[in-house]
Design a protein around this motif. Structure first.
Motif, PDB file in Angstrom:
ATOM      1  N   GLN A 164      24.735  39.659  34.075  1.00 50.92           N
ATOM      2  CA  GLN A 164      25.779  38.813  34.646  1.00 50.92           C
ATOM      3  C   GLN A 164      25.676  37.371  34.149  1.00 50.92           C
ATOM      4  O   GLN A 164      26.685  36.699  33.916  1.00 50.92           O
ATOM      5  CB  GLN A 164      25.710  38.826  36.169  1.00 50.92           C
ATOM      6  CG  GLN A 164      26.059  40.171  36.802  1.00 50.92           C
ATOM      7  CD  GLN A 164      26.078  40.101  38.317  1.00 50.92           C
ATOM      8  OE1 GLN A 164      26.585  39.130  38.894  1.00 50.92           O
ATOM      9  NE2 GLN A 164      25.525  41.118  38.973  1.00 50.92           N
ATOM     10  N   PHE A 167      27.653  36.293  31.107  1.00 56.61           N
ATOM     11  CA  PHE A 167      29.120  36.246  31.101  1.00 56.61           C
ATOM     12  C   PHE A 167      29.632  34.840  30.818  1.00 56.61           C
ATOM     13  O   PHE A 167      30.632  34.672  30.106  1.00 56.61           O
ATOM     14  CB  PHE A 167      29.687  36.747  32.434  1.00 56.61           C
ATOM     15  CG  PHE A 167      31.182  36.959  32.376  1.00 56.61           C
ATOM     16  CD1 PHE A 167      31.705  38.175  31.986  1.00 56.61           C
ATOM     17  CD2 PHE A 167      32.073  35.934  32.694  1.00 56.61           C
ATOM     18  CE1 PHE A 167      33.080  38.383  31.899  1.00 56.61           C
ATOM     19  CE2 PHE A 167      33.445  36.125  32.613  1.00 56.61           C
ATOM     20  CZ  PHE A 167      33.953  37.353  32.223  1.00 56.61           C
ATOM     21  N   ALA A 168      28.963  33.826  31.339  1.00 61.66           N
ATOM     22  CA  ALA A 168      29.430  32.450  31.152  1.00 61.66           C
ATOM     23  C   ALA A 168      29.480  32.059  29.671  1.00 61.66           C
ATOM     24  O   ALA A 168      30.510  31.563  29.200  1.00 61.66           O
ATOM     25  CB  ALA A 168      28.571  31.478  31.947  1.00 61.66           C
ATOM     26  N   ALA A 171      32.320  33.939  28.048  1.00 59.63           N
ATOM     27  CA  ALA A 171      33.623  33.397  28.416  1.00 59.63           C
ATOM     28  C   ALA A 171      33.912  32.110  27.657  1.00 59.63           C
ATOM     29  O   ALA A 171      35.044  31.876  27.213  1.00 59.63           O
ATOM     30  CB  ALA A 171      33.685  33.151  29.921  1.00 59.63           C
ATOM     31  N   GLU A 172      32.914  31.283  27.489  1.00 58.71           N
ATOM     32  CA  GLU A 172      33.112  30.037  26.754  1.00 58.71           C
ATOM     33  C   GLU A 172      33.430  30.310  25.295  1.00 58.71           C
ATOM     34  O   GLU A 172      34.300  29.664  24.698  1.00 58.71           O
ATOM     35  CB  GLU A 172      31.862  29.156  26.863  1.00 58.71           C
ATOM     36  CG  GLU A 172      32.031  27.765  26.295  1.00 58.71           C
ATOM     37  CD  GLU A 172      33.122  26.968  26.998  1.00 58.71           C
ATOM     38  OE1 GLU A 172      33.793  26.159  26.312  1.00 58.71           O
ATOM     39  OE2 GLU A 172      33.317  27.161  28.220  1.00 58.71           O
ATOM     40  N   LEU A 179      39.368  33.562  28.549  1.00 62.01           N
ATOM     41  CA  LEU A 179      38.222  34.020  29.345  1.00 62.01           C
ATOM     42  C   LEU A 179      37.549  32.885  30.110  1.00 62.01           C
ATOM     43  O   LEU A 179      36.994  33.113  31.189  1.00 62.01           O
ATOM     44  CB  LEU A 179      37.225  34.740  28.448  1.00 62.01           C
ATOM     45  CG  LEU A 179      37.425  36.259  28.282  1.00 62.01           C
ATOM     46  CD1 LEU A 179      37.238  36.979  29.610  1.00 62.01           C
ATOM     47  CD2 LEU A 179      38.792  36.584  27.704  1.00 62.01           C
ATOM     48  N   HIS A 183      36.915  33.001  34.010  1.00 66.32           N
ATOM     49  CA  HIS A 183      35.596  32.773  34.605  1.00 66.32           C
ATOM     50  C   HIS A 183      35.682  31.764  35.749  1.00 66.32           C
ATOM     51  O   HIS A 183      35.052  31.929  36.801  1.00 66.32           O
ATOM     52  CB  HIS A 183      34.613  32.287  33.541  1.00 66.32           C
ATOM     53  CG  HIS A 183      33.198  32.220  34.027  1.00 66.32           C
ATOM     54  ND1 HIS A 183      32.350  31.193  33.705  1.00 66.32           N
ATOM     55  CD2 HIS A 183      32.488  33.051  34.839  1.00 66.32           C
ATOM     56  CE1 HIS A 183      31.177  31.391  34.279  1.00 66.32           C
ATOM     57  NE2 HIS A 183      31.231  32.515  34.972  1.00 66.32           N
ATOM     58  N   THR A 184      36.497  30.736  35.562  1.00 68.40           N
ATOM     59  CA  THR A 184      36.694  29.744  36.619  1.00 68.40           C
ATOM     60  C   THR A 184      37.279  30.389  37.868  1.00 68.40           C
ATOM     61  O   THR A 184      36.839  30.118  39.001  1.00 68.40           O
ATOM     62  CB  THR A 184      37.628  28.624  36.138  1.00 68.40           C
ATOM     63  OG1 THR A 184      37.051  27.982  35.005  1.00 68.40           O
ATOM     64  CG2 THR A 184      37.861  27.583  37.229  1.00 68.40           C
ATOM     65  N   MET A 186      37.024  33.546  38.689  1.00 68.74           N
ATOM     66  CA  MET A 186      35.994  34.419  39.242  1.00 68.74           C
ATOM     67  C   MET A 186      35.015  33.636  40.109  1.00 68.74           C
ATOM     68  O   MET A 186      34.667  34.064  41.215  1.00 68.74           O
ATOM     69  CB  MET A 186      35.240  35.122  38.105  1.00 68.74           C
ATOM     70  CG  MET A 186      36.074  36.121  37.318  1.00 68.74           C
ATOM     71  SD  MET A 186      35.290  36.587  35.746  1.00 68.74           S
ATOM     72  CE  MET A 186      33.758  37.351  36.320  1.00 68.74           C
ATOM     73  N   GLN A 187      34.583  32.489  39.610  1.00 65.00           N
ATOM     74  CA  GLN A 187      33.628  31.674  40.358  1.00 65.00           C
ATOM     75  C   GLN A 187      34.207  31.188  41.678  1.00 65.00           C
ATOM     76  O   GLN A 187      33.474  31.027  42.664  1.00 65.00           O
ATOM     77  CB  GLN A 187      33.186  30.481  39.502  1.00 65.00           C
ATOM     78  CG  GLN A 187      32.307  30.864  38.314  1.00 65.00           C
ATOM     79  CD  GLN A 187      31.943  29.667  37.469  1.00 65.00           C
ATOM     80  OE1 GLN A 187      32.815  28.927  37.019  1.00 65.00           O
ATOM     81  NE2 GLN A 187      30.653  29.450  37.270  1.00 65.00           N
TER      82      GLN A 187
END
Length: 288
Positions: A164, A167-168, A171-172, A179, A183-184, A186-187
């Motif tokens: 997990q 993922f960051a 995404a970046e 993505l 991700h934003t 999702m957070q």
């Protein structure tokens, strides 16, 4: 009622509605066009607008007073102030001359609203001889089963914490495919599950969010997703596995269909075509 359906329906070569993007052909009624005009007055999201998932306010709106509605063609301009601003004119008409008229209107409105970009959006029918732009595709979940594919795909939250955590950076790296925005969301806990593919304990691909919402005629629709695979991980079939896992999720969660927009000739376009999706037409966008 503003629109005459006997004028508008013959020039709707593809199911594109301004501010809403593609809609299911069964939902393509005069009512949905009347709805976008009412939304322009209120500034609210329509109940079936896919963008309402992200909250906030609807940025793009129809410039109601500048709509051109005539027997053989209809021009519907929209305005968004995002970034440096954009005017789009949706050009519905069978004659190619409709593009020139739309371009003239787009340029005039861009100047009047002090925005930088002026665009013409022309829907094209599925039988277009030389397709270009974006293809509109329909995945019908009622037509047959969507089996769960085998492969290293599961919801992000089902992977071990060490996976997990990757993922960051994934995404970046794939921010250009949306993505980082995903991700934003999702957070912040503002979206449904995201499916991720991992290889050697590292996320290398993802598709999501996975959400089913009712459309304009109350039919459950699998919402569009962001979809990306790292360049170095391509060519291994991971994109196809992710795609099929998403379709399995949609069908198993009650969706009747999904609409997709794919760049003609691109990887996602070829994938959808190979999987037998129905082409509903094309969207060709040009600068005015």
């Amino acid at each position: 009622m503003f629109f005459r359906w006997d004028w508008l329906r013959p020039v709707l070569t593809a199911p594109i509605v301004p501010t809403l993007s593609p809609v299911h052909p069964d939902a393509l009624t005069v009512g949905i066009f009347e709805d976008i005009l009412r939304a322009a007055d209120t500034g609210d999201f329509l109940p079936y607008d896919k963008d309402r998932r992200w909250g906030g306010e609807k940025d793009e709106k129809v410039l109601r007073e500048d709509v051109v509605h005539q027997p053989e063609h209809t021009l519907i301009p929209t305005l968004t102030q995002r970034g440096r601003g954009t005017v789009k004119v949706f050009a519905y008409g069978l004659r190619d001359s409709v593009v020139d008229e739309a371009a003239e209107l787009a340029a005039k409105l861009a100047a009047a609203h002090d925005v930088v970009n002026a665009r013409v959006v022309r829907p094209l029918g599925p039988g277009t001889a030389h397709p270009r732009g974006t293809r509109i595709q329909l995945k019908d979940f009622t037509a047959g089963p969507c089996p769960d594919p085998s492969g290293p795909v599961r919801p992000v939250t089902d992977w071990p914490a060490t996976v997990q955590d990757t993922f960051a950076p994934f995404a970046e790296a794939m921010a250009g495919d949306g993505l980082a925005f995903l991700h934003t969301q999702m957070q912040a806990g503002r979206c449904g599950p995201v499916l991720a593919a991992a290889v050697e304990d590292r996320v290398v691909g993802a598709i999501g969010p996975m959400e089913v919402l009712p459309d304009a005629i109350e039919r459950p629709q699998l919402m569009p997703q962001y979809f990306a695979v790292l360049p170095e991980a391509r060519g291994q079939g991971l994109g196809r596995i992710l795609w099929r896992a998403a379709m399995h999720w949609g069908q198993s969660h009650g969706a009747a269909y999904q609409l997709l927009q794919t760049e003609v000739g691109g990887p996602s376009d070829r994938l959808c075509q190979a999987d037998g999706l129905t082409s509903l037409g094309f969207i060709h966008t040009t600068a005015a």
